[in-house]
Write a protein that holds these residues in place. Sequence first.
Motif, PDB file in Angstrom:
ATOM      1  N   SER A 160     -51.925  24.029  40.374  1.00 19.93           N
ATOM      2  CA  SER A 160     -53.176  23.163  40.958  1.00 19.93           C
ATOM      3  C   SER A 160     -53.040  21.801  41.029  1.00 19.93           C
ATOM      4  O   SER A 160     -53.961  21.000  40.648  1.00 19.93           O
ATOM      5  CB  SER A 160     -54.379  23.789  39.983  1.00 19.93           C
ATOM      6  N   LEU A 161     -51.965  21.186  41.429  1.00 21.71           N
ATOM      7  CA  LEU A 161     -51.610  19.922  41.464  1.00 21.71           C
ATOM      8  C   LEU A 161     -51.591  19.469  42.996  1.00 21.71           C
ATOM      9  O   LEU A 161     -50.731  20.126  43.592  1.00 21.71           O
ATOM     10  CB  LEU A 161     -50.539  19.439  40.603  1.00 21.71           C
ATOM     11  N   VAL A 162     -51.941  18.384  43.299  1.00 18.08           N
ATOM     12  CA  VAL A 162     -51.740  17.761  44.557  1.00 18.08           C
ATOM     13  C   VAL A 162     -50.830  16.532  44.457  1.00 18.08           C
ATOM     14  O   VAL A 162     -51.258  15.593  43.806  1.00 18.08           O
ATOM     15  CB  VAL A 162     -52.943  17.449  45.511  1.00 18.08           C
ATOM     16  N   ASN A 163     -49.691  16.433  45.228  1.00 15.53           N
ATOM     17  CA  ASN A 163     -49.008  15.319  45.029  1.00 15.53           C
ATOM     18  C   ASN A 163     -49.297  14.175  46.124  1.00 15.53           C
ATOM     19  O   ASN A 163     -49.402  14.599  47.202  1.00 15.53           O
ATOM     20  CB  ASN A 163     -47.295  15.549  45.544  1.00 15.53           C
ATOM     21  N   PHE A 164     -49.347  13.221  45.689  1.00 19.05           N
ATOM     22  CA  PHE A 164     -49.670  12.005  46.405  1.00 19.05           C
ATOM     23  C   PHE A 164     -48.974  10.819  46.122  1.00 19.05           C
ATOM     24  O   PHE A 164     -49.089  10.174  44.928  1.00 19.05           O
ATOM     25  CB  PHE A 164     -51.413  11.556  46.499  1.00 19.05           C
ATOM     26  N   GLU A 165     -48.203  10.227  46.973  1.00 16.70           N
ATOM     27  CA  GLU A 165     -47.171   9.105  46.670  1.00 16.70           C
ATOM     28  C   GLU A 165     -46.299   9.630  45.600  1.00 16.70           C
ATOM     29  O   GLU A 165     -45.639  10.650  45.802  1.00 16.70           O
ATOM     30  CB  GLU A 165     -47.931   7.909  46.515  1.00 16.70           C
ATOM     31  N   THR A 166     -46.213   8.930  44.408  1.00 17.05           N
ATOM     32  CA  THR A 166     -45.511   9.211  43.542  1.00 17.05           C
ATOM     33  C   THR A 166     -45.916  10.270  42.220  1.00 17.05           C
ATOM     34  O   THR A 166     -45.351  10.381  41.308  1.00 17.05           O
ATOM     35  CB  THR A 166     -44.610   8.161  42.924  1.00 17.05           C
ATOM     36  N   ASN A 167     -47.321  10.309  42.311  1.00 18.78           N
ATOM     37  CA  ASN A 167     -48.149  11.000  41.431  1.00 18.78           C
ATOM     38  C   ASN A 167     -48.843  12.465  41.710  1.00 18.78           C
ATOM     39  O   ASN A 167     -48.766  12.869  42.927  1.00 18.78           O
ATOM     40  CB  ASN A 167     -49.224  10.085  40.986  1.00 18.78           C
ATOM     41  N   ALA A 168     -49.187  12.982  40.778  1.00 18.81           N
ATOM     42  CA  ALA A 168     -49.746  14.275  41.034  1.00 18.81           C
ATOM     43  C   ALA A 168     -51.149  14.444  40.478  1.00 18.81           C
ATOM     44  O   ALA A 168     -51.168  14.076  39.428  1.00 18.81           O
ATOM     45  CB  ALA A 168     -48.913  15.612  40.399  1.00 18.81           C
ATOM     46  N   TYR A 169     -52.216  14.995  41.167  1.00 19.93           N
ATOM     47  CA  TYR A 169     -53.724  15.257  40.872  1.00 19.93           C
ATOM     48  C   TYR A 169     -54.080  16.404  40.996  1.00 19.93           C
ATOM     49  O   TYR A 169     -53.867  17.321  41.706  1.00 19.93           O
ATOM     50  CB  TYR A 169     -54.420  14.367  41.763  1.00 19.93           C
ATOM     51  N   SER A 170     -54.948  16.798  39.836  1.00 18.05           N
ATOM     52  CA  SER A 170     -55.452  18.195  39.481  1.00 18.05           C
ATOM     53  C   SER A 170     -56.535  18.446  40.564  1.00 18.05           C
ATOM     54  O   SER A 170     -57.348  17.596  40.729  1.00 18.05           O
ATOM     55  CB  SER A 170     -55.764  18.487  38.247  1.00 18.05           C
ATOM     56  N   VAL A 171     -56.681  19.762  40.799  1.00 16.93           N
ATOM     57  CA  VAL A 171     -57.963  20.407  41.486  1.00 16.93           C
ATOM     58  C   VAL A 171     -58.217  21.640  40.780  1.00 16.93           C
ATOM     59  O   VAL A 171     -57.295  22.114  40.125  1.00 16.93           O
ATOM     60  CB  VAL A 171     -57.618  20.617  42.964  1.00 16.93           C
ATOM     61  N   PRO A 172     -59.501  22.084  41.131  1.00 14.33           N
ATOM     62  CA  PRO A 172     -59.644  23.501  40.429  1.00 14.33           C
ATOM     63  C   PRO A 172     -58.665  24.676  40.739  1.00 14.33           C
ATOM     64  O   PRO A 172     -58.109  24.838  41.768  1.00 14.33           O
ATOM     65  CB  PRO A 172     -61.080  23.837  40.904  1.00 14.33           C
ATOM     66  N   THR A 173     -58.515  25.198  39.689  1.00 13.20           N
ATOM     67  CA  THR A 173     -56.973  26.499  39.822  1.00 13.20           C
ATOM     68  C   THR A 173     -57.518  27.385  40.966  1.00 13.20           C
ATOM     69  O   THR A 173     -56.665  27.881  41.494  1.00 13.20           O
ATOM     70  CB  THR A 173     -57.141  27.006  38.445  1.00 13.20           C
ATOM     71  N   ARG A 174     -58.794  27.408  41.289  1.00 12.03           N
ATOM     72  CA  ARG A 174     -59.047  28.620  42.439  1.00 12.03           C
ATOM     73  C   ARG A 174     -58.335  27.966  43.911  1.00 12.03           C
ATOM     74  O   ARG A 174     -58.175  28.936  44.699  1.00 12.03           O
ATOM     75  CB  ARG A 174     -60.706  28.865  42.414  1.00 12.03           C
ATOM     76  N   TYR A 175     -58.011  26.906  43.853  1.00 18.32           N
ATOM     77  CA  TYR A 175     -57.469  26.311  44.984  1.00 18.32           C
ATOM     78  C   TYR A 175     -55.874  26.220  45.149  1.00 18.32           C
ATOM     79  O   TYR A 175     -55.267  25.783  45.922  1.00 18.32           O
ATOM     80  CB  TYR A 175     -58.011  24.976  45.402  1.00 18.32           C
ATOM     81  N   ALA A 176     -55.327  26.832  43.994  1.00 22.88           N
ATOM     82  CA  ALA A 176     -53.921  26.972  43.808  1.00 22.88           C
ATOM     83  C   ALA A 176     -53.285  27.715  45.031  1.00 22.88           C
ATOM     84  O   ALA A 176     -53.575  28.329  45.541  1.00 22.88           O
ATOM     85  CB  ALA A 176     -53.477  27.333  42.658  1.00 22.88           C
ATOM     86  N   GLY A 177     -52.115  26.921  45.730  1.00 20.08           N
ATOM     87  CA  GLY A 177     -51.618  27.477  46.774  1.00 20.08           C
ATOM     88  C   GLY A 177     -51.999  27.217  48.121  1.00 20.08           C
ATOM     89  O   GLY A 177     -51.299  27.334  49.200  1.00 20.08           O
ATOM     90  N   ARG A 178     -53.453  26.346  48.193  1.00 15.81           N
ATOM     91  CA  ARG A 178     -53.607  26.067  49.552  1.00 15.81           C
ATOM     92  C   ARG A 178     -52.881  25.078  50.204  1.00 15.81           C
ATOM     93  O   ARG A 178     -52.416  24.007  49.627  1.00 15.81           O
ATOM     94  CB  ARG A 178     -55.092  25.475  49.349  1.00 15.81           C
ATOM     95  N   LYS A 179     -52.647  25.374  51.447  1.00 11.96           N
ATOM     96  CA  LYS A 179     -52.092  24.271  52.401  1.00 11.96           C
ATOM     97  C   LYS A 179     -52.806  23.427  53.249  1.00 11.96           C
ATOM     98  O   LYS A 179     -52.041  22.487  53.875  1.00 11.96           O
ATOM     99  CB  LYS A 179     -50.934  25.240  53.231  1.00 11.96           C
ATOM    100  N   ASP A 180     -54.157  23.299  52.937  1.00 15.39           N
ATOM    101  CA  ASP A 180     -55.001  22.563  53.937  1.00 15.39           C
ATOM    102  C   ASP A 180     -55.696  21.596  53.259  1.00 15.39           C
ATOM    103  O   ASP A 180     -56.904  21.215  53.831  1.00 15.39           O
ATOM    104  CB  ASP A 180     -55.708  23.631  54.828  1.00 15.39           C
ATOM    105  N   ALA A 181     -55.250  21.143  52.364  1.00 15.20           N
ATOM    106  CA  ALA A 181     -56.130  19.972  51.509  1.00 15.20           C
ATOM    107  C   ALA A 181     -55.685  18.732  52.281  1.00 15.20           C
ATOM    108  O   ALA A 181     -54.960  18.469  53.064  1.00 15.20           O
ATOM    109  CB  ALA A 181     -55.605  19.664  50.141  1.00 15.20           C
ATOM    110  N   GLN A 182     -56.846  17.854  52.149  1.00 12.93           N
ATOM    111  CA  GLN A 182     -57.002  16.359  52.669  1.00 12.93           C
ATOM    112  C   GLN A 182     -57.246  15.464  51.574  1.00 12.93           C
ATOM    113  O   GLN A 182     -58.225  15.711  50.926  1.00 12.93           O
ATOM    114  CB  GLN A 182     -57.988  16.278  53.833  1.00 12.93           C
TER     115      GLN A 182
END
Length: 399
Positions: free
Chosen positions: A321-343
């Motif tokens: 449930s982490l989204v990578n941005f630049e060199t860091n990773a930020y969490s989102v709610p676990t129900r979105y794990a695996g989603r490929k369409d985040a912005q």
Amino acid sequence: MLKMANIELIRKLHFKEGRSIRQLAKDLTLSRQTIRKALQQNEIPTYQRSKPVTNPVIDPVKPIIIRWLTDDETAPLKQRHSAAQIHRRLVKEYGFKGGESTVRRFVRQYKQLKETPNSSIPLEFDPGEFAQFDWGEIIVLLNGIETKVMLFCMRLLYSRKIFVKVFQHQRQEALFQGHADAFDYFGGVPKTIVYDNMKTAVKKVLEGTKREEQEAFIQFRSYYLFDAQFCAPAKGNEKGQVEKLVQTARAQFLVPVPQVSDLQVLNHYLLEQCDAYEETYVPKTKEQVGERFLQEKQQLLPIIGTHPCARKVRASVNSLSLVNFETNAYSVPTRYAGRKDAQINAYVNHIEINIDGNCVAKHERSYEKLQEIFEVDHYLDELERKPKYHPACAPSSKS
């Protein structure tokens, strides 16, 4: 749906020329509801051609016309082709089927492109008409560490009123935020801003003064209704007023090297320097910057709202449930794990993660490297199922 050019026209006619919704609806043969919707647009849509524009009538003979016009450059002045003569030759020698107006239009466009001088601005400026912008690089001691940061500089050309602010970088979100802050400080928007050919605004340098601008930059300036004018490549002297401001800010505001605990403290100090600069005299006049600014402020475009000062980046959510941005990773709610369409909407001080058009997570932005930034609430559902361990409980995490 209205195209961006139509929305920009409606907004300019309403906010710049003061035309009412009723008058716009009549002039443009659109419903009042459509006009209102265009005026309320915060995200102005962009349009891209899927194929280059072609003209099967004139395109085949363009090389011939250009050759004739090129040959004319060494011919006697009174023995050069007119557009009408070019049309007659094309019909007689090449069986051209197009009209004279088609040839005349291409000849005019070609000559304008050849004769257009490099982008320049007048030496005398009307109030509210022009501003110049540039970045400058400076060094500060941030929490005792020598750090390179970027100095945002904008100057109104009639009054010489200045705005300077420090950012961690010069990416697009900093460019937009600096503009929005400058407009708020000035109490309005200059009608035209002069730039160099920075990549955050210009996608491609075309011939003459033409530029293919970045879509996000087009949206930003269209929202605030100002026009952009770009210097010729390697001709930074065409925005000499703001280049001088960069030098002035470094020499007068930032010597000795500032020692600060965070950039907000430094920016507060710089804002005080911008206020004090109003006591400076405008060159070749007996007026102070502050006196001229009182006149110029009345002629600036009104600020009609706030445009999101964010850079948009596509992203995926991993199994943790982490989204990578630049060199860091930020969490989102676990129900979105695996989603490929985040912005990711990256602002200067925070990031927002959007999925299905909704903001599902918001974090303070980290400029450190290889950090994992967690919000414990994002993992509550998963912790109830697996209470023994979860990445949010890891010692290296931030919350």
